[in-house]
Motif scaffolding. Structure first.
Motif, short mmCIF file in Angstrom:
data_model
loop_
_atom_site.label_atom_id
_atom_site.label_comp_id
_atom_site.label_asym_id
_atom_site.label_seq_id
_atom_site.Cartn_x
_atom_site.Cartn_y
_atom_site.Cartn_z
N ARG A 135 0.85 -1.18 0.00
CA ARG A 135 0.00 0.00 0.00
C ARG A 135 0.89 1.23 0.00
O ARG A 135 1.89 1.27 0.71
N ILE A 136 0.59 2.20 -0.84
CA ILE A 136 1.37 3.44 -0.86
C ILE A 136 0.72 4.39 0.14
O ILE A 136 -0.38 4.90 -0.09
N ALA A 148 1.35 4.24 -10.20
CA ALA A 148 0.50 3.60 -9.19
C ALA A 148 -0.18 4.65 -8.31
O ALA A 148 0.43 5.67 -7.97
N SER A 149 -1.44 4.39 -7.95
CA SER A 149 -2.15 5.32 -7.07
C SER A 149 -2.11 4.84 -5.63
O SER A 149 -1.30 5.30 -4.84
N LYS A 150 -2.95 3.87 -5.31
CA LYS A 150 -3.06 3.45 -3.91
C LYS A 150 -2.12 2.31 -3.56
O LYS A 150 -1.67 2.19 -2.43
N LYS A 151 -1.87 1.43 -4.53
CA LYS A 151 -1.06 0.24 -4.24
C LYS A 151 -0.04 0.02 -5.35
O LYS A 151 -0.33 0.25 -6.52
N ALA A 152 1.13 -0.47 -4.93
CA ALA A 152 2.05 -1.03 -5.90
C ALA A 152 1.72 -2.51 -6.00
O ALA A 152 1.67 -3.20 -4.98
N LEU A 153 1.49 -2.98 -7.23
CA LEU A 153 0.99 -4.34 -7.39
C LEU A 153 2.04 -5.32 -7.90
O LEU A 153 1.79 -6.51 -8.02
N TYR A 154 3.23 -4.81 -8.22
CA TYR A 154 4.34 -5.70 -8.60
C TYR A 154 5.63 -4.92 -8.43
O TYR A 154 5.63 -3.68 -8.42
N ARG A 155 6.71 -5.64 -8.26
CA ARG A 155 7.99 -4.97 -8.15
C ARG A 155 8.31 -4.35 -9.51
O ARG A 155 8.26 -5.03 -10.54
#
Lengths: 757, 161
Positions: free
Chosen positions: A55-56, A105-112
């Motif tokens: 989560r960012i 990305a807005s709310k979450k980074a979903l992959y490295r």
């Protein structure tokens, strides 16, 4: 290399002229996206998430903005709210909200590797220094990296509000990483398999792999104070870039001009956009043009590879015929929905006539990069599974693997799993060509040597094309087109125009122009350009012919429909001894005095697409001590419709075979448990080199596509479909062991052959 | 910003001077300082060969050599392979054999192959493959590239040993 005998009377089609862009490319003058140089140019770089799922919480860019030489910093907050609409990309599609979220990305980074911020500075080094001063607070979340794990009910969810789109449009009860479930069904597969003589049941796995184009992604943008934006980029579709940027930035399409630079490979990976809106926003904020480049590691971690897959097959054979097939395919979509599982499900059985089938496909999100199209997307993994099962079945009944395929082959009128009947196709011809080849007739002998065959299918695409052909007074023609030329389409389109007009290839000058300078053209994808833009070129040529016939008819005072155009000669005859004649060259020369410029135009949405089949044959030698597989000999037969420029058709096949061999033997995204790709370089992501391959023989089978005036079929994609299975079948023949998981790397081979697994 | 260093070198036969930062590679200097964009960046760590140039007659990946190392050196880039309007036999053979598709790797292949033919005018297929194994091409499967190099060798007129 073997080329079939040509039975037609074409003058230009089928010859092998030098391509129009050739000299620029062998002298280093050709301008690719990274070569753009503009006054005041700034250099942009992207900050990427070190976590595969997080989560960012906060992004603080204040220190980065203070670095001397930094002109702008952007994050997702700078994007307008995206709309929940789907953008068509040619061989894939993308939801604008997800595309926007993937670009930054807005709310979450979903992959490295997921982009979270970007900086523009006076040099790349300063931009990189500034990136290190951006503070991102992450709340790290559990990752899910395996497609089967991601399908479990207790898997970490990438998106808590995503439910499975089930059969018939229903929605799953609970949130899930499975974005959608599709099914194709015909006859009764269970009953057919129950009554079969031989049943093969296997699970197969393939790993995420990358297209591996040598040129990293790039975008340069210049935002003017009046809101007009110019973008220079290497892309498979300038109009697609324009549409995607317009959607992401909520900007008028007509205010965006995309200038397509030469492209250093794409293979489907340069259909989606990654950098263009970021470069545009950095330019808007800084007031200067900004060039953003990916590094090779960025390309691996932050662009779109193709899915790793899990496939289960149950196949029954009775009396030498495929009685029934049940298959389940689960494809990794990456961070957002959109794997090519639909295409995999639709192409898997396409080479064969099978009445009883049930194919289930699952599109599965997990903490890996969002996949993009990769050459016949979805089909190679499906063929890897089915063609191995067929190989085992043929062995079980003592049939020759090619004869078995011939006996079960699809042909005109056979229905695909979608229910659509096949038009005139050439699978049987391909199998027969391999059966008749010197390669197949040669013996394969010696320990740890083996031979494998496999077939494959790809739909090919049609879509929209526009071209303009302007006739010059000296008898030359400027062909203005908008299809990215990745592998010689300026040549193949020029040749079709020369053929249509009955003029020399050298008298056609083709240019790929920007989005302000020609009507809409869809992407160079789906093996569509030589077919669909070729169709537009043909129509534009016919438009020129019509105008010339009408001018001649007016001048001769005869009905236009009595004036003939053939091989550049324009003639009229009344059958009673009266005749007149002029020529293309004469009409071109006198046009300024006889009505003005002659310009042929065509804009169309192409119909009459011809699907394509290929059958491949490979001999391998396995070193049992090192696990190294040597490709001893390779022959690929393919129904190419009509080979406009045979050298570039052969080149498409040879290049796809090389990619397929790499996929089979070495290539894979190798992740640690936290979703970090451990081999994100060309040293460790092991693509084939000159030393890994022999010459690759091609047999161009020409079964003309009835939907095109010159019989063109797309040729670029289907040749990557068979190699994975052909190599696996050859290794099984060489070792007596069946390898159901890719890559069949030295390590896997040694472990299996020595019982170390 | 680091202090820039003055470097005097020869590029494609022309005496050339430039200023560069200590951290700039030859590839950066060629592309960003001198406007010679024929050498391409595919990986920036010496694995793809798209940036190959000849440094004192030897093939190097220009991304792995520092600009300051060019002091007093003799450099040939893809822009210096042709003799004016006359293409080098390798360039001609690449065109005739359709040995390029997207063309991004082509400069590196031609530079590397030139170094091979300069030292070994009549290589066999295996020698060509061994020599070019440091250049990645993703489009062609190498078949036509290897044929083009063999054809250029035949066309070079060099005596066959």
């Amino acid at each position: 290399m073997t080329t079939s005998e040509r039975s037609t009377n074409y003058r230009v089609i089928g010859t092998r002229p030098v391509r129009p862009d050739g000299v620029e490319k062998v002298t280093g003058k050709a301008q690719y996206g990274a070569d753009v140089r503009l006054p005041g140019l700034l250099h942009g770089r992207i900050l990427r998430s070190p976590h595969a799922h997080a989560r960012i919480v906060a992004i603080d860019t204040s220190e980065a903005e203070k670095v001397p030489g930094v002109f702008a910093v952007v994050t997702h907050r700078d994007f307008p709210a995206a709309r929940d609409v789907v953008q068509e990309l040619g061989e894939s599609s993308v939801n604008a909200m997800e595309l926007s979220d993937n670009i930054l990305a807005s709310k979450k980074a979903l992959y490295r590797g997921h982009a979270v911020a970007a900086v523009a500075a006076t040099s790349p080094h300063i931009a990189e220094e500034a990136l290190s001063k951006i503070r991102v607070e992450y709340q790290v979340l559990p990752t899910v990296l395996d497609v089967r794990d991601a399908m479990r009910e207790d898997a970490p969810l990438l998106n808590e509000t995503r439910f499975t789109k089930e059969l018939g449009g229903a929605r799953s009860e609970k949130p899930s990483n499975i974005a959608s479930h599709i099914r194709f069904q015909g006859g009764n597969a269970d009953d057919a398999i129950a009554g079969a003589d031989v049943v093969i049941e296997r699970e197969y796995r393939t790993k995420m792999v990358h297209q591996g184009y040598i040129e990293p992604h790039n975008a340069t943008a210049s935002w003017n104070a009046d809101g007009t934006v110019t973008i220079w980029t290497s892309t498979q579709g300038a109009f697609s870039v324009r549409g995607q940027v317009a959607e992401i930035l909520r900007h008028p399409i007509s205010s965006i001009r995309v200038i397509p630079m030469e492209i250093g490979g794409g293979f489907g990976g340069k259909l989606p956009i990654y950098l263009d809106p970021v470069a545009a926003l950095l330019s808007k904020k800084s007031g200067r043009p900004v060039k953003v480049l990916m590094s090779r590691t960025d390309v691996f971690e932050g662009s779109g590879p193709t899915s790793g897959t899990w496939i289960k097959i149950k196949l029954g054979v009775k009396d030498g015929k495929i009685a029934g097939v049940k298959a389940e395919l689960a494809y990794e979509a990456g961070a957002y929905p959109g794997s090519p599982v639909g295409a995999g499900s639709m192409t898997m059985l396409a080479p064969y006539a099978i009445d009883n089938f049930q194919v289930d496909g699952y599109d599965v999100c997990l903490n890996k990069p969002k996949v993009a199209a990769y050459r016949a997307p979805g089909s190679p993994a499906a063929a890897f599974a089915l063609e191995q099962a067929l190989d085992e079945a043929a062995r079980a009944i003592g049939a020759d693997p090619l004869q078995f395929r011939l006996d079960n082959s699809a042909r005109e009128g056979v229905r695909m799993v979608t229910g659509a009947p096949l038009a005139k196709v050439g699978h049987e011809e391909c199998v027969q060509a391999i059966l008749d080849s010197p390669h197949y007739k040669s013996p394969i002998e010696g320990p740890y040597r083996g031979r494998g065959v496999a077939s494959g299918y790809w739909f090919n695409g049609g879509m929209q094309s526009s071209v303009t052909a302007a006739v010059n007074p000296d008898g030359t023609v400027n062909l203005i087109e908008g299809s990215t030329d990745i592998g010689g389409s300026r040549a193949s389109l020029s040749m079709q125009l020369a053929e249509t007009l009955g003029i020399r290839y050298e008298d056609v000058h083709a240019t790929v122009v920007d989005t302000d300078s020609v009507g809409h053209n869809d992407v160079t994808g789906g093996s569509r350009t030589t077919f669909a833009s070729g169709l537009a070129v043909y129509e534009a040529g016919m438009d020129i012919r019509r105008q010339m016939r009408e001018r001649a008819a007016r001048e001769w005072n005869v009905p236009a429909d009595q004036v003939e155009y053939e091989d550049g000669r324009i003639t009229w005859s009344d059958g009673a001894g009266n005749s007149r004649e002029t020529s293309f060259a004469e009409q071109a020369r006198t046009a300024p005095q006889k009505g003005g410029p002659i310009v042929g135009k065509a804009s169309l949405s192409a119909r009459g697409v011809g699907g394509a089949y290929g059958t491949h044959l490979v001999d391998v030698e396995v070193d049992p001590d090192t696990g190294k597989v040597t490709i001893l000999r390779y022959t690929a037969a393919q129904d190419v419709g009509t080979a406009i420029h045979p050298s570039y058709v052969e080149g498409q096949i040879q290049g796809a075979v090389a990619q397929g061999v790499g996929w089979a033997l070495n290539e894979e995204y190798y992740f640690d448990d936290n979703g970090r790709m451990l081999n994100a370089s060309f040293l460790d992501y092991r693509m084939p080199t000159t030393l890994d391959l022999p010459m690759i023989d091609t047999i161009l089978v020409e079964v003309p596509n009835p939907g095109h005036p010159y019989g063109v079929r797309g040729v670029g994609e289907v040749p990557i479909v068979p190699p994975l299975a052909a190599v696996a079948n050859a290794i099984a023949d060489a070792t007596g062991k069946r390898f159901t998981e890719l890559p069949i790397s030295p390590r896997r081979l040694v472990e299996e052959l020595h019982g170390l697994a | 910003m680091a202090r820039r260093t003055y470097v005097a070198t020869t590029i494609n036969g022309m005496p050339t001077e430039f200023l560069c930062e200590p951290r700039q590679s030859v590839l950066e200097v060629l592309r960003d300082e001198l406007g010679l964009t024929g050498a391409k960046e595919g990986c920036n760590n010496g694995n793809c060969g798209a940036c190959a140039v000849l440094l004192n007659g030897q093939v190097v990946n220009s991304c792995c050599v520092l600009g300051v190392e060019l002091e007093g050196a003799d450099v040939t880039t893809i822009e210096g392979i042709a003799d004016g309007e006359n293409l080098h036999p390798l360039q001609q053979a690449f065109l005739e054999e359709a040995a390029l598709q997207c063309g991004i790797c082509t400069p590196g292949f031609i530079v590397s192959a030139k170094a091979l033919l300069d030292s070994n005018p009549h290589p066999d297929e295996h020698t060509v493959r061994f020599w070019l194994a440091g250049n990645l091409c993703r489009c062609t499967g190498y078949d036509k590239i290897v044929r083009a190099v063999l054809k250029a060798a035949d066309a070079s007129g060099a005596p066959v040993p």
